[in-house]
Design a protein around this motif. Sequence first.
Motif, PDB file in Angstrom:
ATOM      1  N   LYS A  72       0.852  -1.179   0.000  1.00  0.00           N
ATOM      2  CA  LYS A  72       0.000   0.000   0.000  1.00  0.00           C
ATOM      3  C   LYS A  72       0.895   1.240   0.000  1.00  0.00           C
ATOM      4  N   TRP A  73       0.683   2.110  -0.976  1.00  0.00           N
ATOM      5  CA  TRP A  73       1.468   3.330  -1.123  1.00  0.00           C
ATOM      6  C   TRP A  73       0.568   4.546  -0.940  1.00  0.00           C
ATOM      7  N   GLN A  74       1.200   5.650  -0.581  1.00  0.00           N
ATOM      8  CA  GLN A  74       0.494   6.923  -0.571  1.00  0.00           C
ATOM      9  C   GLN A  74       1.453   7.999  -1.030  1.00  0.00           C
ATOM     10  N   GLY A  75       0.890   9.003  -1.672  1.00  0.00           N
ATOM     11  CA  GLY A  75       1.688  10.108  -2.160  1.00  0.00           C
ATOM     12  C   GLY A  75       1.006  11.419  -1.880  1.00  0.00           C
ATOM     13  N   GLU A  76       1.820  12.430  -1.687  1.00  0.00           N
ATOM     14  CA  GLU A  76       1.317  13.758  -1.362  1.00  0.00           C
ATOM     15  C   GLU A  76       1.692  14.730  -2.469  1.00  0.00           C
ATOM     16  N   LEU A  77       0.720  15.563  -2.805  1.00  0.00           N
ATOM     17  CA  LEU A  77       0.914  16.611  -3.812  1.00  0.00           C
ATOM     18  C   LEU A  77       0.745  17.968  -3.153  1.00  0.00           C
ATOM     19  N   THR A  78       0.717  18.990  -3.967  1.00  0.00           N
ATOM     20  CA  THR A  78       0.477  20.343  -3.507  1.00  0.00           C
ATOM     21  C   THR A  78      -1.005  20.525  -3.181  1.00  0.00           C
ATOM     22  N   SER A  79      -1.442  21.742  -2.992  1.00  0.00           N
ATOM     23  CA  SER A  79      -2.835  22.029  -2.619  1.00  0.00           C
ATOM     24  C   SER A  79      -3.795  21.840  -3.791  1.00  0.00           C
ATOM     25  N   PRO A  80      -5.072  21.601  -3.490  1.00  0.00           N
ATOM     26  CA  PRO A  80      -6.065  21.501  -4.562  1.00  0.00           C
ATOM     27  C   PRO A  80      -6.139  22.781  -5.397  1.00  0.00           C
ATOM     28  N   ASN A  81      -5.951  23.927  -4.767  1.00  0.00           N
ATOM     29  CA  ASN A  81      -5.994  25.199  -5.482  1.00  0.00           C
ATOM     30  C   ASN A  81      -4.929  25.252  -6.574  1.00  0.00           C
ATOM     31  N   ARG A  82      -3.724  24.887  -6.215  1.00  0.00           N
ATOM     32  CA  ARG A  82      -2.629  24.913  -7.193  1.00  0.00           C
ATOM     33  C   ARG A  82      -2.856  23.880  -8.298  1.00  0.00           C
ATOM     34  N   LEU A  83      -3.346  22.693  -7.935  1.00  0.00           N
ATOM     35  CA  LEU A  83      -3.599  21.661  -8.942  1.00  0.00           C
ATOM     36  C   LEU A  83      -4.765  22.046  -9.857  1.00  0.00           C
ATOM     37  N   THR A  84      -5.768  22.716  -9.313  1.00  0.00           N
ATOM     38  CA  THR A  84      -6.890  23.187 -10.141  1.00  0.00           C
ATOM     39  C   THR A  84      -6.379  24.158 -11.198  1.00  0.00           C
ATOM     40  N   ARG A  85      -5.476  25.039 -10.814  1.00  0.00           N
ATOM     41  CA  ARG A  85      -4.893  25.984 -11.782  1.00  0.00           C
ATOM     42  C   ARG A  85      -4.059  25.256 -12.832  1.00  0.00           C
ATOM     43  N   ALA A  86      -3.547  24.063 -12.481  1.00  0.00           N
ATOM     44  CA  ALA A  86      -2.760  23.266 -13.435  1.00  0.00           C
ATOM     45  C   ALA A  86      -3.661  22.365 -14.286  1.00  0.00           C
ATOM     46  N   ILE A 113       5.471   8.855  -0.948  1.00  0.00           N
ATOM     47  CA  ILE A 113       6.219   9.673  -1.913  1.00  0.00           C
ATOM     48  C   ILE A 113       5.705  11.109  -1.896  1.00  0.00           C
ATOM     49  N   TRP A 114       6.626  12.069  -1.972  1.00  0.00           N
ATOM     50  CA  TRP A 114       6.265  13.458  -2.269  1.00  0.00           C
ATOM     51  C   TRP A 114       6.246  13.511  -3.797  1.00  0.00           C
ATOM     52  N   ILE A 115       5.050  13.529  -4.372  1.00  0.00           N
ATOM     53  CA  ILE A 115       4.858  13.314  -5.802  1.00  0.00           C
ATOM     54  C   ILE A 115       5.372  14.482  -6.650  1.00  0.00           C
ATOM     55  N   GLN A 116       6.153  14.133  -7.667  1.00  0.00           N
ATOM     56  CA  GLN A 116       6.658  15.100  -8.629  1.00  0.00           C
ATOM     57  C   GLN A 116       6.083  14.872 -10.026  1.00  0.00           C
ATOM     58  N   LYS A 117       5.626  13.622 -10.294  1.00  0.00           N
ATOM     59  CA  LYS A 117       5.134  13.288 -11.631  1.00  0.00           C
ATOM     60  C   LYS A 117       4.057  12.210 -11.534  1.00  0.00           C
ATOM     61  N   VAL A 118       2.954  12.435 -12.259  1.00  0.00           N
ATOM     62  CA  VAL A 118       1.864  11.456 -12.321  1.00  0.00           C
ATOM     63  C   VAL A 118       1.587  11.180 -13.794  1.00  0.00           C
ATOM     64  N   VAL A 119       1.615   9.888 -14.178  1.00  0.00           N
ATOM     65  CA  VAL A 119       1.344   9.491 -15.553  1.00  0.00           C
ATOM     66  C   VAL A 119       0.194   8.485 -15.530  1.00  0.00           C
ATOM     67  N   THR A 120      -0.818   8.739 -16.355  1.00  0.00           N
ATOM     68  CA  THR A 120      -1.971   7.844 -16.437  1.00  0.00           C
ATOM     69  C   THR A 120      -1.627   6.626 -17.284  1.00  0.00           C
TER      70      THR A 120
END
Length: 132
Positions: A72-86, A113-120
């Motif tokens: 089981k893995w978990q990863g953290e990204l930036t805030s929803p606000n910043r991701l919405t703008r992206a 992981i502190w996520i830097q890249k997500v690929v579908t």
Amino acid sequence: MGENVKITRASFLAVCIGLLALAPVAFAHHGTANYDTGKSVTVKGVVTAFDFVNPHVQIFWEAKDDSGATQKWQGELTSPNRLTRAGWTKSSIKPGDTITISGYPTKSGSTEIWIQKVVTSSGEELPTGLGN
């Protein structure tokens, strides 16, 4: 009256010192101290949950280790606000999606992981905003 002014100044000074003492705690939350930013790991797996909430978006997934056991893995990204703008939305990632995530591993070696890249699974890279 002079006595009240001294008490008010002393109270103000005490509050200022208290705020200064707490400032590093507030800023530490937004740091990467828990992660080894000198290394990068890439993990492919199936999403089990996607929390598009403040203060940091989280992705949870399961992946096979070298012996074939499920981790089981978990990863953290930036805030929803910043991701919405992206360009992200609450449905950018869904449970059951296969994704490949790259980022900084924890110093402790836990499956986080502190996520830097997500690929579908289709090969689309979702912009992460790279900030925290």
